[in-house]
Scaffold this motif. Structure first.
Motif, PDB file in Angstrom:
ATOM      1  N   TYR A  38      12.077   5.413  -7.600  1.00 34.70           N
ATOM      2  CA  TYR A  38      12.049   5.851  -6.200  1.00 34.70           C
ATOM      3  C   TYR A  38      11.462   4.729  -5.354  1.00 34.70           C
ATOM      4  N   CYS A  39      11.576   4.891  -4.027  1.00 38.97           N
ATOM      5  CA  CYS A  39      11.220   3.799  -3.125  1.00 38.97           C
ATOM      6  C   CYS A  39       9.764   3.368  -3.280  1.00 38.97           C
ATOM      7  N   GLY A  40       8.829   4.326  -3.185  1.00 37.31           N
ATOM      8  CA  GLY A  40       7.432   3.919  -3.345  1.00 37.31           C
ATOM      9  C   GLY A  40       6.416   4.981  -2.999  1.00 37.31           C
ATOM     10  N   CYS A  41       6.523   5.553  -1.798  1.00 37.23           N
ATOM     11  CA  CYS A  41       5.482   6.499  -1.376  1.00 37.23           C
ATOM     12  C   CYS A  41       5.657   7.856  -2.064  1.00 37.23           C
ATOM     13  N   VAL A  42       4.623   8.683  -1.986  1.00 34.70           N
ATOM     14  CA  VAL A  42       4.680  10.009  -2.615  1.00 34.70           C
ATOM     15  C   VAL A  42       5.805  10.849  -2.017  1.00 34.70           C
ATOM     16  N   PHE A  43       6.126  10.591  -0.763  1.00 28.48           N
ATOM     17  CA  PHE A  43       7.191  11.360  -0.109  1.00 28.48           C
ATOM     18  C   PHE A  43       8.559  10.968  -0.670  1.00 28.48           C
ATOM     19  N   SER A  44       8.744   9.685  -0.911  1.00 28.46           N
ATOM     20  CA  SER A  44      10.030   9.250  -1.472  1.00 28.46           C
ATOM     21  C   SER A  44      10.176   9.725  -2.919  1.00 28.46           C
ATOM     22  N   GLU A  45       9.050   9.902  -3.603  1.00 27.54           N
ATOM     23  CA  GLU A  45       9.109  10.440  -4.978  1.00 27.54           C
ATOM     24  C   GLU A  45       9.585  11.887  -4.928  1.00 27.54           C
TER      25      GLU A  45
ATOM     26  N   GLN B 239      10.734   7.194  11.049  1.00 29.36           N
ATOM     27  CA  GLN B 239       9.524   6.678  11.676  1.00 29.36           C
ATOM     28  C   GLN B 239       8.493   6.270  10.618  1.00 29.36           C
ATOM     29  N   ARG B 240       8.415   7.080   9.571  1.00 27.17           N
ATOM     30  CA  ARG B 240       7.485   6.761   8.471  1.00 27.17           C
ATOM     31  C   ARG B 240       7.842   5.406   7.869  1.00 27.17           C
ATOM     32  N   CYS B 241       9.121   5.163   7.646  1.00 32.58           N
ATOM     33  CA  CYS B 241       9.535   3.890   7.067  1.00 32.58           C
ATOM     34  C   CYS B 241       9.270   2.742   8.039  1.00 32.58           C
ATOM     35  N   ARG B 242       9.431   2.993   9.327  1.00 34.60           N
ATOM     36  CA  ARG B 242       9.145   1.944  10.314  1.00 34.60           C
ATOM     37  C   ARG B 242       7.687   1.508  10.217  1.00 34.60           C
ATOM     38  N   VAL B 243       6.783   2.489  10.123  1.00 38.69           N
ATOM     39  CA  VAL B 243       5.349   2.176   9.994  1.00 38.69           C
ATOM     40  C   VAL B 243       5.101   1.440   8.673  1.00 38.69           C
ATOM     41  N   CYS B 244       5.734   1.913   7.619  1.00 35.78           N
ATOM     42  CA  CYS B 244       5.571   1.324   6.283  1.00 35.78           C
ATOM     43  C   CYS B 244       6.038  -0.135   6.257  1.00 35.78           C
ATOM     44  N   TYR B 245       7.214  -0.402   6.822  1.00 33.70           N
ATOM     45  CA  TYR B 245       7.695  -1.793   6.898  1.00 33.70           C
ATOM     46  C   TYR B 245       6.697  -2.624   7.699  1.00 33.70           C
TER      47      TYR B 245
ATOM     48  N   PRO C  18       0.817  -1.224   0.000  1.00 30.39           N
ATOM     49  CA  PRO C  18       0.000   0.000   0.000  1.00 30.39           C
ATOM     50  C   PRO C  18       0.848   1.269   0.000  1.00 30.39           C
ATOM     51  N   ASN C  19       2.157   1.115   0.007  1.00 32.46           N
ATOM     52  CA  ASN C  19       3.085   2.260   0.049  1.00 32.46           C
ATOM     53  C   ASN C  19       3.495   2.752  -1.333  1.00 32.46           C
ATOM     54  N   ILE C  20       2.972   2.128  -2.399  1.00 35.60           N
ATOM     55  CA  ILE C  20       3.423   2.517  -3.744  1.00 35.60           C
ATOM     56  C   ILE C  20       2.395   3.455  -4.385  1.00 35.60           C
TER      57      ILE C  20
HETATM   58  S1  SF4 Z   1      10.492   5.817   1.705  1.00 36.71           S
HETATM   59 FE1  SF4 Z   1       9.980   3.699   1.115  1.00 36.71          FE
HETATM   60  S2  SF4 Z   1      10.100   2.504   3.018  1.00 36.71           S
HETATM   61 FE2  SF4 Z   1       9.973   4.676   3.578  1.00 36.71          FE
HETATM   62  S3  SF4 Z   1       7.797   5.092   3.856  1.00 36.71           S
HETATM   63 FE3  SF4 Z   1       8.245   5.608   1.718  1.00 36.71          FE
HETATM   64  S4  SF4 Z   1       7.809   3.728   0.593  1.00 36.71           S
HETATM   65 FE4  SF4 Z   1       7.960   3.162   2.733  1.00 36.71          FE
END
Ligand code: SF4
Length: 178
Positions: free
Chosen positions: A165-172, A84-90, A34-36
């Motif tokens: 990019y990793c997946g979430c809108v923030f990582s984009e 912390q965001r990544c911890r929740v995501c994992y 759900p993180n993509i």
């Molecule tokens: S940067 Fe990657 S691991 Fe971290 S919250 Fe976003 S999708 Fe998940």
């Protein structure tokens, strides 16, 4: 031992599943990410993994859920704290994998996230061990990170979708806005 491997994408599956199979492991794939975001990115990674599984004749358990709203709700309080965001995501993805493995009668679970040098290996191991104990199954950990580049190049040559990019809108945003 039959392992259900949470799988983030075809390129990482190529490396991690390749490593497990070379050890003779019996593993199936599990899609729940759900993180993509946005949806077109989710669709491209999902469809590429479906192709990978079919080409390699590996069973793929699909939880086809585009989870932008749920992901934002779960990570909202950590918007300015990437760790912390990544911890929740994992946690969202690993917990689903552990639960699914248990419900489907697998002896263990794992994740292709462990093969990416961009992910926090220690945090993933810590979460995996805790979830294994909670669900009464094993957590399989292998460190195939040294094969990451080679495996990605193979996946690219074979025509699988390669994310930027990793997946979430923030990582984009973090990938492009610098
Ligand atoms: S940067 Fe990657 S691991 Fe971290 S919250 Fe976003 S999708 Fe998940």
């Amino acid at each position: 031992m039959k392992i259900l491997v949470h799988t983030c994408c075809a390129p990482c599956a190529n490396v991690y599943i390749g490593g497990l199979k070379s050890e003779g492991a019996n593993c199936d794939l599990y899609w729940y990410n759900p993180n993509i975001h946005p949806f077109t990115e989710y669709r491209d990674r999902r469809d590429s993994l479906v192709k990978f599984a079919a080409n390699r004749e590996i069973e793929l358990v699909m939880e086809d859920y585009y989870g932008l709203k749920g992901f934002i709700a779960a990570t909202f309080e950590h918007l300015h704290k990437p760790g912390q965001r990544c911890r929740v995501c994992y946690g969202m993805r690993m917990a689903a994998a552990a639960r699914e493995a248990k419900n489907r009668g697998y002896e263990a679970f794992s994740s292709t996230l462990l093969v990416s040098p961009y992910q926090d290996f220690e945090m993933l191991c810590e979460q995996g061990e805790a979830l294994a104990e909670k669900n009464g199954i094993k957590f399989v950990v292998r460190d195939f990170r040294e094969n990451f580049r080679k495996g990605l190049n193979e996946a690219r040559a074979q025509g699988y979708y390669m994310q930027k990019y990793c997946g979430c809108v923030f990582s984009e945003e973090e990938r492009y806005d610098n």
